[in-house]
Design a protein around this motif. Structure first.
Motif, PDB file in Angstrom:
ATOM      1  N   VAL A  28      -3.505   4.875   3.855  1.00 14.87           N
ATOM      2  CA  VAL A  28      -3.813   4.390   2.519  1.00 14.87           C
ATOM      3  C   VAL A  28      -2.566   4.045   1.700  1.00 14.87           C
ATOM      4  N   LEU A  29      -1.704   5.029   1.485  1.00 12.99           N
ATOM      5  CA  LEU A  29      -0.645   4.858   0.486  1.00 12.99           C
ATOM      6  C   LEU A  29       0.283   3.685   0.791  1.00 12.99           C
ATOM      7  N   GLY A  30       0.864   3.672   1.982  1.00 16.84           N
ATOM      8  CA  GLY A  30       1.787   2.593   2.326  1.00 16.84           C
ATOM      9  C   GLY A  30       1.120   1.242   2.283  1.00 16.84           C
ATOM     10  N   TYR A  31      -0.076   1.157   2.855  1.00 16.26           N
ATOM     11  CA  TYR A  31      -0.787  -0.120   2.904  1.00 16.26           C
ATOM     12  C   TYR A  31      -1.201  -0.572   1.512  1.00 16.26           C
ATOM     13  N   LEU A  32      -1.719   0.372   0.719  1.00 11.57           N
ATOM     14  CA  LEU A  32      -2.242   0.010  -0.598  1.00 11.57           C
ATOM     15  C   LEU A  32      -1.125  -0.452  -1.539  1.00 11.57           C
ATOM     16  N   TYR A  33      -0.088   0.361  -1.689  1.00  9.67           N
ATOM     17  CA  TYR A  33       0.989  -0.006  -2.607  1.00  9.67           C
ATOM     18  C   TYR A  33       1.792  -1.191  -2.079  1.00  9.67           C
ATOM     19  N   GLY A  34       1.925  -1.297  -0.760  1.00  8.83           N
ATOM     20  CA  GLY A  34       2.574  -2.472  -0.188  1.00  8.83           C
ATOM     21  C   GLY A  34       1.789  -3.731  -0.463  1.00  8.83           C
TER      22      GLY A  34
END
Length: 582
Positions: A139-145
């Motif tokens: 989630v985090l890397g993909y979402l904020y990226g």
């Protein structure tokens, strides 16, 4: 973006934050490289269109091939780095988080565990960390990226044509607004799901721990009906939660994709008006096919973030619980234990009030009194397993609340009524009292605690595995293993809480004789209900309803009368009781 608030929100370690930053960076690069593929396709189609309409030469095959090769190579390398940073590094974060939780639990005062059941803590260590592991990796890397790369692409679209950009992206803020509007509902539903999961875990654990009692009472069917109901409730809550989340996510996705229709309509009008050419509209339509993909996944990821917040909050509550801290140096002047006007409340219920007495070094001090008078609480406070609410407890003139519990407990040996053993051999269970003790030292402690008799009857003697919590041993045998462990430690302070309660008369006498010899010169605090167990004590403290009712030598207390004498007389009378028919 990635400050302390972000770290706490997602229950990340310092290294975990760095891992997220790397994941975000490579996700941005991957998304931009993918858009580069759209640029190559646009270049080829523009050349083909120019050839058909203006007769210009087709782009060179070598140029197109070179572009495709570079694109494929960049795509492979960037996707590989994204995988390593978003998935590969996360497994270390899971390990670090579980170790952080375990270390926090190790440092918490015992009172914390009296307010939380094992199933709830297990759910945090396993279920909540598993939930956050998926957030950290997927989630985090993909979402904020995706946020960053989409912002860059959006700026480019507005640079090309702001009208088509608005037609393309108007649905995005509407969709995200709808999803964020459902946040409180999603978090409330996630909390209910977690509570239901804990009830299931608690019920299963209870069934396994009490299976003999359930069968003995012929309550299998009734108990299983209750357990099935908990499982069904959990399933119902989960289905309801997923249905609510799915409705909002899919509804938001449908609204967002209406941008395809508005882009075509606006683009067609602009072409008819001669304000843009077809290839610009074609470019926007190709970009839409790629820009909506991360948005679609982002909607689902944001919904997962809402649900995961419950798990992150549970982990943070555990991290926020105050630990028992203090100096790591403990150099007392002797080992007298002094209770000075000590008070203690458990969960706002007053257990001890104004307790004052001294357990002197080289003497046996006994705590007696009716059940619930606070005897075991005093023993646990003396070892700082709990912290006092009022007053002070000093050992060798040092306030134990200023000493780190691990440093303090190096001077304590403890045998409590509730024996805890490990699924290991007899030898290793006793050796727990003194790390690195030789086999000869272990055997000497076992002999002193009167364990040899039953150990010799075991299949492999000292090397026999005794099962989980010593299930292969009787209650008295388990108690003697615990006494041997305390004797092996040979600490200057010894706490005995109903240490001989599970022994028969003969073995109780033998163990008492061994304790009398081996505990000479130590500070001994004994808790017992049997008056004959403490008849040889140097000092007796009589507790009643959390207060000191009497204290003195056995002879002085008998002469005074009062509660101590009453307890002695009652036990003398009960000793004459025997079975007979009415």
């Amino acid at each position: 973006m990635f400050g302390t608030k972000f770290q706490r929100k997602y229950a990340l370690t310092d290294q975990g934050v760095e891992n997220v930053k790397k994941g975000v960076f490579w996700t941005v690069i991957v998304n931009l490289v993918v858009m580069g593929g759209v640029g190559i396709l646009h270049f080829v189609m523009s050349g083909l269109m120019a050839t058909l309409t203006e007769g210009t030469p087709l782009p060179g095959a070598l140029q197109v091939l070179a572009g495709l090769v570079v694109f494929a190579l960049l795509s492979f390398l960037t996707h590989l780095q994204q995988y390593k940073t978003t998935y590969g590094l996360v497994y270390g974060e899971v390990k670090a988080s579980r170790l952080r939780l375990a270390e926090q639990l190790r440092k918490l005062p015992l009172g914390f565990f009296g307010k939380h059941d094992l199933a709830d803590l297990t759910e945090t260590l396993m279920g909540d960390v598993n939930r956050m592991e998926h957030v950290w990796s997927h989630v985090l890397g993909y979402l904020y990226g995706s946020y960053i790369s989409t912002a860059v692409i959006t700026a480019c679209l507005f640079w090309y044509d702001w009208r088509l950009a608005i037609a393309c992206l108007w649905g995005v803020p509407v969709a995200f607004g709808l999803l964020f509007g459902s946040r409180k509902m999603a978090e409330r539903q996630a909390g209910q799901t977690k509570e239901a999961a804990v009830r299931v875990s608690d019920g299963m654990q209870e069934a396994l721990e009490n299976v003999r009692e359930i069968r003995a009472a012929n309550q299998e069917e009734r108990y299983l009906v209750g357990l099935y109901q908990k499982i069904n409730d959990h399933e119902r809550v989960m289905i309801h939660g997923e249905l609510v989340t799915g409705l909002f996510v899919n509804g938001a996705s449908v609204i967002m994709r209406l941008g395809v229709a508005t882009t075509i309509l606006v683009g067609a009008q602009l072409i008819l008006a001669g304000q843009i050419d077809f290839m610009l509209l074609f470019l926007f339509l190709m970009v839409i096919t790629r820009i909506y993909a991360p948005f679609d996944q982002s909607l689902a990821l944001i919904a997962e973030l809402f649900v995961s917040q419950v798990s992150a909050d549970r982990m943070n509550r555990l991290f926020d619980t105050p630990i028992a801290e203090g100096t790591e140096k403990f150099c007392p002047k002797g080992h007298d234990i002094v209770f000075d006007h000590v008070g203690f409340a458990y969960d706002e219920k007053v257990v001890l009030s104004d307790i004052t007495f001294t357990a002197k070094e080289g003497e046996i001090t006994a705590l007696v009194g009716p059940s619930g008078s606070g005897k075991s609480t005093c023993a646990r406070l003396a070892a700082r397993l709990w912290d006092v609410t009022r007053g002070t407890i000093k050992v060798g003139e040092i306030d134990i609340s200023t000493v780190d519990p691990e440093a303090l407990l190096t001077d304590y040996s403890m045998v409590f009524q509730d024996v805890v053993l490990f699924d290991d051999t007899v030898m290793e269970n006793i050796r727990l009292g003194k790390r690195g003790a030789s086999d000869a030292e272990v055997m000497a402690a076992a002999k002193a605690a009167n364990c040899e008799e039953f150990i010799k009857k075991l299949p492999q003697g000292y090397h026999t595995s005794i099962g989980e919590n010593g299930t292969k041993l009787s209650g008295g045998e388990r108690q003697r293993i615990s006494i041997a462990r305390a004797l092996l430690k040979n600490a200057p302070i010894v706490l005995l809480d109903e240490a001989t309660a599970s022994l028969d008369v003969e073995n109780e006498t033998k163990v008492q004789d061994a304790l009398s010899r081996l505990l000479a010169g130590k500070t001994v605090l004994v808790i017992a209900h049997r008056m004959r167990t403490v008849a040889g004590a140097d000092h007796i403290v009589v507790l009643k309803e959390g207060r000191v009712a009497q204290q003195g030598t056995p002879q002085e207390l008998m002469a005074q009368g009062g509660l101590y004498r009453r307890m002695v007389e009652l036990q003398s009378e009960s000793a004459q009781w025997n079975l007979k028919q009415a």
